[in-house]
Design a protein around this motif. Sequence first.
Motif, PDB file in Angstrom:
ATOM      1  N   ASN A 101      67.904  -1.250  73.937  1.00 43.80           N
ATOM      2  CA  ASN A 101      67.544  -2.666  74.052  1.00 43.80           C
ATOM      3  C   ASN A 101      66.644  -2.916  75.256  1.00 43.80           C
ATOM      4  O   ASN A 101      65.745  -3.744  75.214  1.00 43.80           O
ATOM      5  CB  ASN A 101      68.800  -3.527  74.159  1.00 43.80           C
ATOM      6  N   ILE A 102      66.904  -2.207  76.351  1.00 40.98           N
ATOM      7  CA  ILE A 102      66.113  -2.397  77.566  1.00 40.98           C
ATOM      8  C   ILE A 102      64.790  -1.651  77.488  1.00 40.98           C
ATOM      9  O   ILE A 102      63.731  -2.208  77.764  1.00 40.98           O
ATOM     10  CB  ILE A 102      66.904  -1.943  78.806  1.00 40.98           C
ATOM     11  N   TYR A 103      64.850  -0.378  77.103  1.00 37.90           N
ATOM     12  CA  TYR A 103      63.661   0.478  77.176  1.00 37.90           C
ATOM     13  C   TYR A 103      63.048   0.793  75.812  1.00 37.90           C
ATOM     14  O   TYR A 103      62.031   1.485  75.748  1.00 37.90           O
ATOM     15  CB  TYR A 103      64.011   1.796  77.881  1.00 37.90           C
ATOM     16  N   GLY A 104      63.658   0.305  74.720  1.00 36.51           N
ATOM     17  CA  GLY A 104      63.139   0.605  73.401  1.00 36.51           C
ATOM     18  C   GLY A 104      63.337   2.064  73.045  1.00 36.51           C
ATOM     19  O   GLY A 104      64.315   2.699  73.431  1.00 36.51           O
ATOM     20  N   THR A 105      62.377   2.610  72.321  1.00 35.77           N
ATOM     21  CA  THR A 105      62.476   4.022  71.924  1.00 35.77           C
ATOM     22  C   THR A 105      62.184   4.961  73.084  1.00 35.77           C
ATOM     23  O   THR A 105      62.471   6.153  73.004  1.00 35.77           O
ATOM     24  CB  THR A 105      61.488   4.320  70.779  1.00 35.77           C
ATOM     25  N   GLN A 106      61.614   4.426  74.158  1.00 40.13           N
ATOM     26  CA  GLN A 106      61.282   5.252  75.318  1.00 40.13           C
ATOM     27  C   GLN A 106      62.495   5.360  76.248  1.00 40.13           C
ATOM     28  O   GLN A 106      62.466   4.937  77.392  1.00 40.13           O
ATOM     29  CB  GLN A 106      60.100   4.651  76.076  1.00 40.13           C
ATOM     30  N   SER A 107      63.575   5.920  75.742  1.00 40.43           N
ATOM     31  CA  SER A 107      64.778   6.086  76.551  1.00 40.43           C
ATOM     32  C   SER A 107      65.413   7.434  76.243  1.00 40.43           C
ATOM     33  O   SER A 107      65.331   7.938  75.124  1.00 40.43           O
ATOM     34  CB  SER A 107      65.781   4.960  76.282  1.00 40.43           C
ATOM     35  N   LEU A 108      66.030   7.993  77.248  1.00 43.62           N
ATOM     36  CA  LEU A 108      66.668   9.301  77.128  1.00 43.62           C
ATOM     37  C   LEU A 108      68.085   9.194  77.675  1.00 43.62           C
ATOM     38  O   LEU A 108      68.285   8.717  78.796  1.00 43.62           O
ATOM     39  CB  LEU A 108      65.876  10.361  77.910  1.00 43.62           C
ATOM     40  N   VAL A 109      69.065   9.600  76.875  1.00 45.30           N
ATOM     41  CA  VAL A 109      70.471   9.552  77.294  1.00 45.30           C
ATOM     42  C   VAL A 109      70.941  10.980  77.542  1.00 45.30           C
ATOM     43  O   VAL A 109      70.913  11.823  76.647  1.00 45.30           O
ATOM     44  CB  VAL A 109      71.344   8.871  76.230  1.00 45.30           C
ATOM     45  N   ILE A 110      71.376  11.250  78.764  1.00 45.17           N
ATOM     46  CA  ILE A 110      71.854  12.579  79.147  1.00 45.17           C
ATOM     47  C   ILE A 110      73.375  12.540  79.199  1.00 45.17           C
ATOM     48  O   ILE A 110      73.958  11.760  79.962  1.00 45.17           O
ATOM     49  CB  ILE A 110      71.271  13.001  80.503  1.00 45.17           C
ATOM     50  N   PRO A 111      74.076  13.360  78.405  1.00 40.34           N
ATOM     51  CA  PRO A 111      75.534  13.258  78.300  1.00 40.34           C
ATOM     52  C   PRO A 111      76.283  13.487  79.597  1.00 40.34           C
ATOM     53  O   PRO A 111      77.287  12.831  79.860  1.00 40.34           O
ATOM     54  CB  PRO A 111      75.886  14.345  77.271  1.00 40.34           C
ATOM     55  N   SER A 112      75.815  14.415  80.428  1.00 41.14           N
ATOM     56  CA  SER A 112      76.523  14.685  81.679  1.00 41.14           C
ATOM     57  C   SER A 112      75.525  15.081  82.758  1.00 41.14           C
ATOM     58  O   SER A 112      74.407  15.524  82.458  1.00 41.14           O
ATOM     59  CB  SER A 112      77.554  15.805  81.496  1.00 41.14           C
ATOM     60  N   ALA A 113      75.932  14.917  84.000  1.00 46.87           N
ATOM     61  CA  ALA A 113      75.035  15.190  85.120  1.00 46.87           C
ATOM     62  C   ALA A 113      74.600  16.652  85.150  1.00 46.87           C
ATOM     63  O   ALA A 113      73.484  16.976  85.568  1.00 46.87           O
ATOM     64  CB  ALA A 113      75.719  14.808  86.429  1.00 46.87           C
ATOM     65  N   GLN A 114      75.484  17.568  84.709  1.00 46.10           N
ATOM     66  CA  GLN A 114      75.151  18.997  84.747  1.00 46.10           C
ATOM     67  C   GLN A 114      73.986  19.347  83.821  1.00 46.10           C
ATOM     68  O   GLN A 114      73.333  20.367  83.997  1.00 46.10           O
ATOM     69  CB  GLN A 114      76.386  19.834  84.353  1.00 46.10           C
ATOM     70  N   GLU A 115      73.731  18.504  82.826  1.00 46.60           N
ATOM     71  CA  GLU A 115      72.680  18.792  81.847  1.00 46.60           C
ATOM     72  C   GLU A 115      71.352  18.132  82.189  1.00 46.60           C
ATOM     73  O   GLU A 115      70.420  18.151  81.382  1.00 46.60           O
ATOM     74  CB  GLU A 115      73.136  18.338  80.463  1.00 46.60           C
ATOM     75  N   ILE A 116      71.246  17.521  83.361  1.00 43.52           N
ATOM     76  CA  ILE A 116      70.012  16.814  83.728  1.00 43.52           C
ATOM     77  C   ILE A 116      68.785  17.727  83.676  1.00 43.52           C
ATOM     78  O   ILE A 116      67.785  17.386  83.029  1.00 43.52           O
ATOM     79  CB  ILE A 116      70.170  16.159  85.114  1.00 43.52           C
ATOM     80  N   PRO A 117      68.796  18.893  84.344  1.00 44.13           N
ATOM     81  CA  PRO A 117      67.591  19.750  84.282  1.00 44.13           C
ATOM     82  C   PRO A 117      67.235  20.165  82.857  1.00 44.13           C
ATOM     83  O   PRO A 117      66.060  20.217  82.492  1.00 44.13           O
ATOM     84  CB  PRO A 117      67.981  20.962  85.141  1.00 44.13           C
ATOM     85  N   ALA A 118      68.261  20.457  82.033  1.00 43.02           N
ATOM     86  CA  ALA A 118      68.001  20.912  80.663  1.00 43.02           C
ATOM     87  C   ALA A 118      67.333  19.824  79.824  1.00 43.02           C
ATOM     88  O   ALA A 118      66.496  20.119  78.962  1.00 43.02           O
ATOM     89  CB  ALA A 118      69.311  21.351  80.016  1.00 43.02           C
ATOM     90  N   TYR A 119      67.691  18.572  80.063  1.00 43.90           N
ATOM     91  CA  TYR A 119      67.108  17.462  79.298  1.00 43.90           C
ATOM     92  C   TYR A 119      65.745  17.047  79.850  1.00 43.90           C
ATOM     93  O   TYR A 119      64.882  16.586  79.096  1.00 43.90           O
ATOM     94  CB  TYR A 119      68.056  16.262  79.309  1.00 43.90           C
ATOM     95  N   LEU A 120      65.563  17.158  81.164  1.00 42.86           N
ATOM     96  CA  LEU A 120      64.312  16.708  81.760  1.00 42.86           C
ATOM     97  C   LEU A 120      63.154  17.666  81.484  1.00 42.86           C
ATOM     98  O   LEU A 120      61.993  17.245  81.437  1.00 42.86           O
ATOM     99  CB  LEU A 120      64.485  16.538  83.274  1.00 42.86           C
ATOM    100  N   THR A 121      63.439  18.958  81.312  1.00 42.21           N
ATOM    101  CA  THR A 121      62.374  19.940  81.087  1.00 42.21           C
ATOM    102  C   THR A 121      61.556  19.617  79.838  1.00 42.21           C
ATOM    103  O   THR A 121      60.322  19.523  79.905  1.00 42.21           O
ATOM    104  CB  THR A 121      62.955  21.363  81.007  1.00 42.21           C
ATOM    105  N   PRO A 122      62.172  19.439  78.667  1.00 37.97           N
ATOM    106  CA  PRO A 122      61.350  19.093  77.483  1.00 37.97           C
ATOM    107  C   PRO A 122      60.694  17.715  77.606  1.00 37.97           C
ATOM    108  O   PRO A 122      59.598  17.511  77.050  1.00 37.97           O
ATOM    109  CB  PRO A 122      62.352  19.126  76.327  1.00 37.97           C
ATOM    110  N   LEU A 123      61.339  16.778  78.312  1.00 32.22           N
ATOM    111  CA  LEU A 123      60.722  15.462  78.494  1.00 32.22           C
ATOM    112  C   LEU A 123      59.421  15.580  79.271  1.00 32.22           C
ATOM    113  O   LEU A 123      58.378  15.037  78.871  1.00 32.22           O
ATOM    114  CB  LEU A 123      61.689  14.525  79.228  1.00 32.22           C
ATOM    115  N   LEU A 124      59.463  16.284  80.388  1.00 33.13           N
ATOM    116  CA  LEU A 124      58.273  16.441  81.215  1.00 33.13           C
ATOM    117  C   LEU A 124      57.195  17.237  80.478  1.00 33.13           C
ATOM    118  O   LEU A 124      56.000  16.913  80.556  1.00 33.13           O
ATOM    119  CB  LEU A 124      58.652  17.133  82.526  1.00 33.13           C
ATOM    120  N   LYS A 125      57.607  18.249  79.738  1.00 27.14           N
ATOM    121  CA  LYS A 125      56.646  19.054  78.989  1.00 27.14           C
ATOM    122  C   LYS A 125      55.937  18.208  77.944  1.00 27.14           C
ATOM    123  O   LYS A 125      54.703  18.285  77.792  1.00 27.14           O
ATOM    124  CB  LYS A 125      57.378  20.223  78.318  1.00 27.14           C
TER     125      LYS A 125
END
Length: 627
Positions: free
Chosen positions: A596-620
């Motif tokens: 609702n806030i960011y529309g389709t441009q939003s990423l939900v990361i399930p846990s803090a430990q998975e932050i690097p794993a989720y951010l890598t494909p986003l940045l790529k």
Amino acid sequence: MKFLNFAENQTDPFLHLSLSDLAETLSNSEIEVQFAFHSYYRPEESLVTVSHYWNDIFDGSQFDGMKSDVYLRSLGNVHHTNYDEVDRYLSKLKDTTNSLFRKQLFSLLEDIRLESICIQKRPGTVYAFETRKRLFQKRFRARMEVHVRQHQDLDALFCAIYLQAIGKPVALNERLSPYKPNIRHMISEVKKANSTDDVAKLATLFSNELDENLNDMTTEYVTMYGTSSKAQLVTEDEEVPELKSEDTLETSDNEDKETYDEEMNTWHEEQEQEGSNFLQFELEEGAKSDLIGEGERKEESGDQAFVSVQGASKQSEGSQFDEEEILKNKDTASSSSKDAPLGEANRFVKEVQKSAEKPTEAQKSDYRTAKGEIQYAEKSLRSAIQKTIEQKQIAPRSDLHFGRLNRKLLRLLTDENPRLFYKKNAPSTKLDVTFSLLVDCSASMYDKMEETRLGITLFHETLKGLDIKHSITGFYEDAFEADSDEQPNTLFNVIDYNRSTLPHEGPAIMQLEPEEDNRDGYAIRKVAQELQSRNEKHKILIVFTDGEPSAYDYSENGIIDTHEAVNNTRKHGIEVIGVFLSNGEPQDKEISTMKNIYGTQSLVIPSAQEIPAYLTPLLKRLLIRFA
């Protein structure tokens, strides 16, 4: 920061925003929408209210029911109700019997007239009104059975009138059956009514035919307000019912008396029948007391009768249980945006700029450790980006009118305007893009900040290796210093644009720490202003957060203000991406709120430990798009 706790009984701010936009469109004026016990329109305050009744509908019809209230008030009452006639009718009720029944009958008949007008002028409203009728049919049938059992004749008669109006008549008992012909005649006439005056005459004519021995209604289903609020309130010169007994109870403040906790229900022998009113009763018998109250009772969260959603205005202070007081103290949400360029909800924000200090040896050591953890991901990501850039730069541009002649000469014969030449791109290894990372530094980030710093390190090292200018900013509000006059908000400039690609800037990231509250909409607007001044072609703002915006006088306004900040930023050509850091598996409501806030441009990361794993494909994905 307030965690996304959707177990609370709260109104969706985006639903409130949608209803507000709908009301302003239909009324062609600036009008405020609130939620209240009943739905009504108050001309003096330009206020439309939506009934809390719809909050308890869970079959998917809730929004249509709410829209039907808005249609009746902002399209019907605003344009087609004569409030001079309303004032005239309401002023006469004080001298009549069964005044509550008369008032509600007038309001109901006016709604029936307005509904026909709304459907005629806006055929698209018919579905909402059909939904309203379907739900109200069940409601009034059930309530009528209760009223009949409790011998509340006028309450039952009112329900029967509504059911007759929607074409779902019911059988009446022997006490009410004589009024059946009058009901049919009144309903047929109200469909022909052309004005509020016609409705007032019908309501008066029917009410005058009632037996004077019938007790007035005990339940209030609908209401009507005139242009003068005094008509709805008890005035000083109005006669107050006196107690039949003149006995007086003396009280003492003896503090040694024994006390016991016991639940005592409010009851009096005159209330033989259990009424349906919500905290509405009058006692005319009993003994007088010399107790003097010490002020009004503080509002509590369970006080349903006084709930008022103020999505675009001021949060309740907890003691405003008088409706007139709420209206008097509300903020003017319709103020011009020129007076508050950073958002109406941020009018009293005091900006505090903070720069990173010289990193300590411990921070440098922590940064080396973090850098070592993300080193493999950073190198592989940077290598993939560079290869993509090289492939795009050496790829020839074909089908040109001039350049190098290609080998496909057959098009000289087949094409009318053949393009036979190609060129190689000029070599360039630099991406025309800039990033801004906005980091929520609220207190609720205490268990995620270490992993968040790790993800930000991955961003920083990757962008630095690609020679891409970027900034990293933490934001938080000083909860202890914030008040109604001033709310200090700190923007912690950890990595500056101009120094972001220097070799030894990274350790400053370790200075990001959880602080207090967060005002997301304000921070997004401030960082966006800086991004707009950049010369790069592509500009990206990434917001790291772990829940709803929460700051002083910002709990109801926060989501809407952040949503507006995101939309306004995107209008200036800046891409905004929200990254939500969850505590375990994200709930559906958390995902819905981020969308609702960011529309389709939003990423939900399930846990803090998975932050690097989720951010890598986003940045790529982002970098390859602009390569």
